[in-house]
Design a protein around this motif. Sequence first.
Motif, PDB file in Angstrom:
ATOM      1  N   ASP A 147       0.310   4.068  -0.843  1.00 15.84           N
ATOM      2  CA  ASP A 147      -0.447   5.279  -0.480  1.00 15.84           C
ATOM      3  C   ASP A 147      -0.819   5.263   1.004  1.00 15.84           C
ATOM      4  O   ASP A 147      -1.643   6.068   1.458  1.00 15.84           O
ATOM      5  CB  ASP A 147      -1.736   5.360  -1.308  1.00 15.84           C
ATOM      6  CG  ASP A 147      -2.657   4.158  -1.068  1.00 15.84           C
ATOM      7  OD1 ASP A 147      -2.134   3.068  -0.701  1.00 15.84           O
ATOM      8  OD2 ASP A 147      -3.885   4.298  -1.224  1.00 15.84           O
ATOM      9  N   PRO A 163      -5.507  11.829   7.347  1.00 13.04           N
ATOM     10  CA  PRO A 163      -6.430  11.524   6.244  1.00 13.04           C
ATOM     11  C   PRO A 163      -7.400  10.402   6.616  1.00 13.04           C
ATOM     12  O   PRO A 163      -7.059   9.531   7.418  1.00 13.04           O
ATOM     13  CB  PRO A 163      -5.515  11.060   5.111  1.00 13.04           C
ATOM     14  CG  PRO A 163      -4.123  11.210   5.577  1.00 13.04           C
ATOM     15  CD  PRO A 163      -4.109  11.599   7.003  1.00 13.04           C
ATOM     16  N   THR A 164      -8.584  10.405   6.004  1.00 14.29           N
ATOM     17  CA  THR A 164      -9.595   9.387   6.327  1.00 14.29           C
ATOM     18  C   THR A 164      -9.791   8.400   5.172  1.00 14.29           C
ATOM     19  O   THR A 164     -10.570   7.471   5.287  1.00 14.29           O
ATOM     20  CB  THR A 164     -10.960  10.058   6.601  1.00 14.29           C
ATOM     21  OG1 THR A 164     -11.263  10.884   5.462  1.00 14.29           O
ATOM     22  CG2 THR A 164     -10.947  10.909   7.845  1.00 14.29           C
ATOM     23  N   ASP A 165      -9.085   8.638   4.052  1.00 13.43           N
ATOM     24  CA  ASP A 165      -9.379   7.863   2.838  1.00 13.43           C
ATOM     25  C   ASP A 165      -8.204   6.996   2.388  1.00 13.43           C
ATOM     26  O   ASP A 165      -8.139   6.601   1.231  1.00 13.43           O
ATOM     27  CB  ASP A 165      -9.773   8.835   1.713  1.00 13.43           C
ATOM     28  CG  ASP A 165      -8.683   9.887   1.459  1.00 13.43           C
ATOM     29  OD1 ASP A 165      -7.727   9.954   2.269  1.00 13.43           O
ATOM     30  OD2 ASP A 165      -8.775  10.620   0.455  1.00 13.43           O
ATOM     31  N   ARG A 166      -7.257   6.720   3.318  1.00 11.51           N
ATOM     32  CA  ARG A 166      -6.098   5.911   2.926  1.00 11.51           C
ATOM     33  C   ARG A 166      -5.943   4.737   3.892  1.00 11.51           C
ATOM     34  O   ARG A 166      -6.252   4.867   5.081  1.00 11.51           O
ATOM     35  CB  ARG A 166      -4.833   6.789   2.948  1.00 11.51           C
ATOM     36  CG  ARG A 166      -4.895   7.876   1.864  1.00 11.51           C
ATOM     37  CD  ARG A 166      -3.893   8.983   2.097  1.00 11.51           C
ATOM     38  NE  ARG A 166      -2.506   8.552   1.998  1.00 11.51           N
ATOM     39  CZ  ARG A 166      -1.462   9.393   2.100  1.00 11.51           C
ATOM     40  NH1 ARG A 166      -1.659  10.691   2.295  1.00 11.51           N
ATOM     41  NH2 ARG A 166      -0.244   8.932   1.993  1.00 11.51           N
ATOM     42  N   HIS A 182     -11.907   5.708  11.943  1.00 10.76           N
ATOM     43  CA  HIS A 182     -11.334   6.816  11.158  1.00 10.76           C
ATOM     44  C   HIS A 182     -10.843   6.366   9.779  1.00 10.76           C
ATOM     45  O   HIS A 182     -10.988   7.099   8.806  1.00 10.76           O
ATOM     46  CB  HIS A 182     -10.161   7.423  11.942  1.00 10.76           C
ATOM     47  CG  HIS A 182      -9.608   8.681  11.354  1.00 10.76           C
ATOM     48  ND1 HIS A 182     -10.081   9.940  11.692  1.00 10.76           N
ATOM     49  CD2 HIS A 182      -8.632   8.890  10.435  1.00 10.76           C
ATOM     50  CE1 HIS A 182      -9.410  10.855  11.001  1.00 10.76           C
ATOM     51  NE2 HIS A 182      -8.522  10.244  10.246  1.00 10.76           N
ATOM     52  N   PHE A 183     -10.239   5.171   9.726  1.00 12.50           N
ATOM     53  CA  PHE A 183      -9.600   4.726   8.474  1.00 12.50           C
ATOM     54  C   PHE A 183     -10.476   3.682   7.771  1.00 12.50           C
ATOM     55  O   PHE A 183     -11.154   2.899   8.429  1.00 12.50           O
ATOM     56  CB  PHE A 183      -8.217   4.130   8.777  1.00 12.50           C
ATOM     57  CG  PHE A 183      -7.254   5.145   9.331  1.00 12.50           C
ATOM     58  CD1 PHE A 183      -6.658   6.076   8.494  1.00 12.50           C
ATOM     59  CD2 PHE A 183      -6.961   5.184  10.693  1.00 12.50           C
ATOM     60  CE1 PHE A 183      -5.786   7.027   8.998  1.00 12.50           C
ATOM     61  CE2 PHE A 183      -6.090   6.134  11.207  1.00 12.50           C
ATOM     62  CZ  PHE A 183      -5.496   7.057  10.360  1.00 12.50           C
ATOM     63  N   PRO A 184     -10.412   3.630   6.417  1.00 10.96           N
ATOM     64  CA  PRO A 184     -11.260   2.670   5.701  1.00 10.96           C
ATOM     65  C   PRO A 184     -10.850   1.219   5.952  1.00 10.96           C
ATOM     66  O   PRO A 184     -11.683   0.318   5.994  1.00 10.96           O
ATOM     67  CB  PRO A 184     -11.065   3.041   4.220  1.00 10.96           C
ATOM     68  CG  PRO A 184      -9.796   3.844   4.159  1.00 10.96           C
ATOM     69  CD  PRO A 184      -9.625   4.480   5.499  1.00 10.96           C
ATOM     70  N   SER A 185      -9.535   0.963   6.109  1.00  9.67           N
ATOM     71  CA  SER A 185      -9.038  -0.405   6.324  1.00  9.67           C
ATOM     72  C   SER A 185      -7.591  -0.312   6.801  1.00  9.67           C
ATOM     73  O   SER A 185      -6.968   0.750   6.686  1.00  9.67           O
ATOM     74  CB  SER A 185      -9.063  -1.203   5.005  1.00  9.67           C
ATOM     75  OG  SER A 185      -8.201  -0.575   4.071  1.00  9.67           O
ATOM     76  N   HIS A 217       0.854  -1.201   0.000  1.00 16.85           N
ATOM     77  CA  HIS A 217       0.000   0.000   0.000  1.00 16.85           C
ATOM     78  C   HIS A 217       0.889   1.249   0.000  1.00 16.85           C
ATOM     79  O   HIS A 217       1.068   1.896   1.030  1.00 16.85           O
ATOM     80  CB  HIS A 217      -0.887   0.023   1.254  1.00 16.85           C
ATOM     81  CG  HIS A 217      -1.718  -1.203   1.438  1.00 16.85           C
ATOM     82  ND1 HIS A 217      -2.933  -1.388   0.827  1.00 16.85           N
ATOM     83  CD2 HIS A 217      -1.505  -2.323   2.165  1.00 16.85           C
ATOM     84  CE1 HIS A 217      -3.443  -2.554   1.161  1.00 16.85           C
ATOM     85  NE2 HIS A 217      -2.586  -3.155   1.980  1.00 16.85           N
TER      86      HIS A 217
END
Length: 281
Positions: A89, A153-156, A184-187, A87
């Motif tokens: 990112d 960030p919330t999308d990484r 908070h985080f997607p995964s 990952h």
Amino acid sequence: MSITLPAFTPAQESLFLTLGGRALDSRLPRPFLGDTMADEIITKIGYDLSKFPALTTKMFDSRTKVFDIAVRAKTLDELVRRFVIHHPDAVVLDLGAGLDGRMFRVDPPPTVGWYDVDFAEVVALRPQVLPQPINAHNIGADLTDPDWLNGAPTDRPAVIVADGLIPFLTQDDFVTLLNRLIGHFPSGELAFNAYTTYAIWTLKHARGMAAIAGGVVNPGFNDPHQPERSVDGLKLAGETFLTRAPEVAELSPMLRLTCRLAARSPTVSRLIGTVILRYRF
Ligand SMILES: C[S@@+](CC[C@H](N)C(=O)[O-])C[C@H]1O[C@@H](n2cnc3c(N)ncnc32)[C@H](O)[C@@H]1O
């Protein structure tokens, strides 16, 4: 030149136990971890490691004294390294980072966002002793503060590590923190060195740990599945016993034998050695 330190609480002071352990490891002829930056920091600050008799005692040989600290850092480093390879990112969060330069050991690609989180008094020292790459962020906050994550960030995907932090959080604060992170985080993945109830008892009562005993507030837990029961979406993905680490081969014959015998049983391994727990969310 030495740096004048603020008056630290026992929880904050504990950063010098792990930093000191890694510094002493780096002075070994064949270090387990080889973090020379830790030694440079201890030297620059002029910290007196005799505050931690666990590191300076003559009762144990030099390798035995640093094995747990150095090999658990190495294990967590490897876990982060693997995650960011898959990952690029990713966001890396090191919770209760102290003055650890994990980022420089892992050496992630510049696309990774790295966040070291610790109390403001501790984080204020980091730029004085550690390089500050553009993708490195220091968050000076109490992890029990509900707002500390707002800037991340919330999308990484996130890989979250906590090396030596858990004893200093109450059980409620620990569970609240995990829920906040997972929300908070997607995964991502979360990994930390766990403390059994016996390990916590030892931290509170061992003479070598007197400098930090007053900060220990977590009761510890013996079942690695326990966090899954309090945090929705968390799934145990692995348990690494240091009794089974390849580095055991480099310990004294007596300790090597003890580890080899303990390694046969997860229960005994949890009781006598360091365990790294890894969860997915
Ligand atoms: C044993 S030290 C480990 C430091 C670092 N992870 C290392 O391996 O060198 C524990 C760290 O957790 C931090 N800590 C404890 N409770 C905390 C809290 N509520 N908020 C932020 N940091 C905390 C302390 O300040 C300390 O730096």
